[in-house]
Design a protein around this motif. Structure first.
Motif, short mmCIF file in Angstrom:
data_model
loop_
_atom_site.label_atom_id
_atom_site.label_comp_id
_atom_site.label_asym_id
_atom_site.label_seq_id
_atom_site.Cartn_x
_atom_site.Cartn_y
_atom_site.Cartn_z
N LEU A 91 -2.75 2.63 -7.07
CA LEU A 91 -1.52 3.28 -6.64
C LEU A 91 -0.73 2.27 -5.82
O LEU A 91 -1.28 1.66 -4.90
CB LEU A 91 -1.82 4.52 -5.80
N TRP A 92 0.55 2.06 -6.18
CA TRP A 92 1.34 1.08 -5.43
C TRP A 92 2.70 1.62 -5.05
O TRP A 92 3.24 2.54 -5.69
CB TRP A 92 1.48 -0.23 -6.21
N PHE A 93 3.25 1.02 -3.98
CA PHE A 93 4.57 1.36 -3.46
C PHE A 93 5.33 0.05 -3.28
O PHE A 93 4.86 -0.87 -2.60
CB PHE A 93 4.45 2.09 -2.12
N ASP A 94 6.50 -0.03 -3.86
CA ASP A 94 7.33 -1.23 -3.81
C ASP A 94 8.68 -0.85 -3.21
O ASP A 94 9.49 -0.17 -3.84
CB ASP A 94 7.50 -1.79 -5.22
N ALA A 95 8.92 -1.27 -1.95
CA ALA A 95 10.15 -0.91 -1.23
C ALA A 95 11.03 -2.15 -1.06
O ALA A 95 10.54 -3.18 -0.57
CB ALA A 95 9.82 -0.31 0.13
N ARG A 96 12.31 -2.04 -1.44
CA ARG A 96 13.22 -3.20 -1.37
C ARG A 96 14.55 -2.78 -0.75
O ARG A 96 15.08 -1.71 -1.06
CB ARG A 96 13.44 -3.79 -2.76
N THR A 97 15.06 -3.68 0.10
CA THR A 97 16.34 -3.45 0.76
C THR A 97 17.18 -4.71 0.66
O THR A 97 16.69 -5.81 0.94
CB THR A 97 16.14 -3.09 2.25
N ASP A 98 18.42 -4.56 0.29
CA ASP A 98 19.33 -5.69 0.21
C ASP A 98 19.85 -6.05 1.60
O ASP A 98 20.31 -5.17 2.35
CB ASP A 98 20.51 -5.35 -0.72
N TYR A 107 5.40 -4.44 -0.17
CA TYR A 107 4.60 -3.98 -1.30
C TYR A 107 3.21 -3.62 -0.81
O TYR A 107 2.56 -4.40 -0.09
CB TYR A 107 4.52 -5.08 -2.36
N ILE A 108 2.73 -2.44 -1.20
CA ILE A 108 1.39 -1.97 -0.84
C ILE A 108 0.70 -1.46 -2.10
O ILE A 108 1.29 -0.69 -2.87
CB ILE A 108 1.44 -0.84 0.21
N ARG A 109 -0.54 -1.91 -2.34
CA ARG A 109 -1.31 -1.43 -3.49
C ARG A 109 -2.74 -1.14 -3.07
O ARG A 109 -3.41 -1.98 -2.48
CB ARG A 109 -1.31 -2.47 -4.62
N ALA A 110 -3.19 0.06 -3.37
CA ALA A 110 -4.57 0.46 -3.10
C ALA A 110 -5.31 0.60 -4.41
O ALA A 110 -4.73 0.99 -5.43
CB ALA A 110 -4.60 1.79 -2.34
N GLN A 111 -6.60 0.29 -4.39
CA GLN A 111 -7.43 0.41 -5.59
C GLN A 111 -8.71 1.14 -5.24
O GLN A 111 -9.35 0.86 -4.23
CB GLN A 111 -7.75 -0.98 -6.14
N PHE A 112 -9.09 2.09 -6.08
CA PHE A 112 -10.29 2.89 -5.88
C PHE A 112 -11.16 2.73 -7.13
O PHE A 112 -10.65 2.75 -8.25
CB PHE A 112 -9.93 4.35 -5.65
N ASP A 135 -6.10 -3.52 -1.52
CA ASP A 135 -5.91 -4.50 -2.58
C ASP A 135 -4.73 -5.42 -2.35
O ASP A 135 -4.83 -6.63 -2.56
CB ASP A 135 -5.74 -3.75 -3.91
N LYS A 136 -3.58 -4.90 -1.93
CA LYS A 136 -2.40 -5.72 -1.65
C LYS A 136 -1.58 -5.08 -0.54
O LYS A 136 -1.45 -3.85 -0.50
CB LYS A 136 -1.51 -5.90 -2.89
N ALA A 137 -1.00 -5.92 0.29
CA ALA A 137 -0.06 -5.45 1.32
C ALA A 137 0.67 -6.68 1.84
O ALA A 137 0.08 -7.49 2.55
CB ALA A 137 -0.79 -4.73 2.45
N ALA A 142 13.57 -13.73 2.58
CA ALA A 142 14.23 -15.04 2.64
C ALA A 142 13.29 -16.18 2.27
O ALA A 142 13.25 -17.23 2.91
CB ALA A 142 14.80 -15.26 4.04
N GLY A 143 12.50 -15.99 1.22
CA GLY A 143 11.58 -17.01 0.75
C GLY A 143 10.19 -16.94 1.34
O GLY A 143 9.25 -17.58 0.84
N LEU A 144 10.00 -16.17 2.42
CA LEU A 144 8.71 -16.04 3.08
C LEU A 144 7.89 -14.93 2.41
O LEU A 144 8.40 -13.86 2.12
CB LEU A 144 8.91 -15.70 4.55
N THR A 145 6.58 -15.21 2.21
CA THR A 145 5.62 -14.20 1.77
C THR A 145 4.48 -14.18 2.78
O THR A 145 3.90 -15.23 3.08
CB THR A 145 5.06 -14.51 0.37
N ALA A 146 4.15 -13.01 3.32
CA ALA A 146 3.09 -12.91 4.31
C ALA A 146 2.32 -11.62 4.07
O ALA A 146 2.90 -10.54 3.97
CB ALA A 146 3.67 -12.91 5.73
N GLY A 147 0.98 -11.74 3.96
CA GLY A 147 0.14 -10.56 3.77
C GLY A 147 -0.97 -10.82 2.78
O GLY A 147 -1.40 -11.97 2.57
N LEU A 148 -1.45 -9.75 2.20
CA LEU A 148 -2.53 -9.80 1.22
C LEU A 148 -1.93 -9.69 -0.17
O LEU A 148 -1.34 -8.67 -0.53
CB LEU A 148 -3.50 -8.63 1.47
N THR A 149 -2.06 -10.75 -0.98
CA THR A 149 -1.43 -10.77 -2.29
C THR A 149 -2.12 -11.79 -3.18
O THR A 149 -3.14 -12.38 -2.81
CB THR A 149 0.08 -11.06 -2.17
#
Length: 425
Positions: A91-98, A107-112, A135-137, A142-149
């Motif tokens: 199950l994942w949630f992808d939230a984006r704001t301009d 982005y958050i993704r859980a796996q069971f 699984d992912k968060a 602005a070019g930065l990626t930080a978290g679990l991916t």
């Protein structure tokens, strides 16, 4: 009859108008805010009410059933089950704001997961049977990626159920991406090196305990150059992986030797679209080299998985899976490996597709007699009777062409079958 119909329709219209007027006159009534479609980021996004953030919710439910040959040991024991099940949900949630700096994404993704088919012919679910994975968060801005991916090293456009000899990991990282032109980018990241560790061993060192990784002195350094265009995509990746270990001896144990070294490796991957054959068709391939970290080629840690469910029919894991060994004087001797993959996806028609794939790996362990090599051939057929529903079967042949001295199975090849049902939403 026409008169009756006219009276009925007129009465209904008058009732609706009166009801609306009365509702509008109610004190404190708030206007209803309906969910609106957001088309700025593709299909499936909608505006979160009361905000400028677009959200997509998705996931899948999947069942895999695996069956195949079981290799007996030289002593005649059966280390694995013939069959295994895995039920997995995501199950994942992808939230984006301009924003004025570009898109802000969360982005958050859980796996069971529940699976069976582990070692020693156990009847119950194996030790990892009931599993909920963070699984992912991650956040991108602005070019930065930080978290679990996904690791910035990974390149994985394969279409088979079984993994080829590539890394397919999620881990903690901090990275930065620069886009030079549409579809052309360069990325650099520091990543969690502990997620890449395979156990180390010391062969032929009497009087010393078996060494392993010690503290993580430095995170892994990973980078890539990437191009993605209408014809397909390509990526060049590299990594540096720090290794620190020590030897102790005597009673009580006393530090005798300590060593540190850097593992490293590189990979090139290419995917080419083949619309002339059929819509959605493509061919892909990769070639990778690793010195000091087998995880970058898909082996060696609990998060890596190549063939089979759990340990079911996983013939490669009978061989030596070590990132390094420690020789005389406590010196680190890194394991080297090469991996090659080639695959093709073809749509027979919009409801039927197949993929074929070949993979080869050659692992060079420094201690004599422990080198090994293997290849796999895989093919499947998938039916999609309705959109986002897959029902398919796959056959995977695994052959060990060079054994290590620790390999204690009678057979050097296995045939594995897998049946899958998956519904995406």
């Amino acid at each position: 009859m026409k008169l009756v119909k006219s009276l009925a329709l007129g009465s209904a219209a008058a009732f609706v108008a009166l009801s609306g007027a009365q509702a509008a006159d109610l004190p404190g009534a708030e206007p209803v805010e309906y969910v609106k479609v957001c088309d700025a980021y593709g299909a499936g996004f909608f505006y979160i009410p009361g905000s400028e953030t677009c959200l997509q919710i998705g996931g899948f439910a999947r069942l895999d059933f695996s069956a195949g040959e079981v290799s007996r040991t030289i002593a005649g024991t059966k280390p694995n089950n013939n069959t295994g099940f895995r039920a997995r949900a995501r199950l994942w949630f992808d939230a984006r704001t301009d924003t004025e700096y570009g898109t802000l994404r969360t982005y958050i993704r859980a796996q069971f997961q529940r699976q069976s088919g582990g070692n020693n012919a156990v009847a119950q679910s194996d030790i990892n049977g009931d599993d909920a994975l963070f699984d992912k968060a991650f956040v991108q801005f602005a070019g930065l990626t930080a978290g679990l991916t996904d690791s910035f090293w990974d390149f994985k456009p394969y279409a088979t159920f079984a993994n080829p000899y590539v890394s397919d990991r999620t881990l903690a990282l901090i990275g930065y991406t620069v886009e030079f032109a549409p579809g052309f980018s360069a990325s650099i990241a520091i990543e969690d090196g502990t997620a890449r560790r395979a156990i180390a061993t010391t062969p032929g060192q009497p009087g010393f305990v078996t060494p392993n990784y010690n503290e993580q002195k430095y995170p892994d350094i990973v980078g890539n150059l990437r191009v993605q265009q209408g014809w397909g995509e390509a990526q060049l990746s590299g990594f540096a992986h720090n290794i620190t270990t020590e030897q102790t001896g005597g009673v009580p144990a006393v530090l005798t030797n300590r060593d540190t070294a850097w593992g490293y490796g590189g990979m090139v991957g290419v995917k080419i679209n083949l619309p002339a054959l059929a819509k959605g068709d493509y061919i892909w391939g990769s070639a990778g080299y690793s010195s000091g970290s087998l995880s970058y080629l898909g082996f060696g840690t609990s998060g890596d998985e190549v063939q089979g469910i759990a340990n079911t029919q996983n013939i490669e894991r009978a061989n030596r899976l070590v990132d390094f060994e420690v020789g005389a004087g406590g010196k680190i001797r890194k394991t080297e490996a090469y991996a090659f993959n080639l695959g093709l996806l073809h749509y027979w028609d919009p409801k039927w597709r197949s993929s074929v794939q070949g993979s080869y790996i050659d692992v060079n362990v420094k201690s004599a007699g422990n080198d090994w090599a293997a290849y796999t051939l895989t093919g499947n057929l998938i039916w999609s009777p309705v959109k986002k529903l897959d029902i398919g079967a796959e056959v995977n042949y695994v052959k060990v062409t060079k054994r290590s001295s620790t390999y204690n199975l009678r057979d050097t090849d296995e045939v594995i079958g897998r049946f899958r049902v998956q519904r995406d939403f």
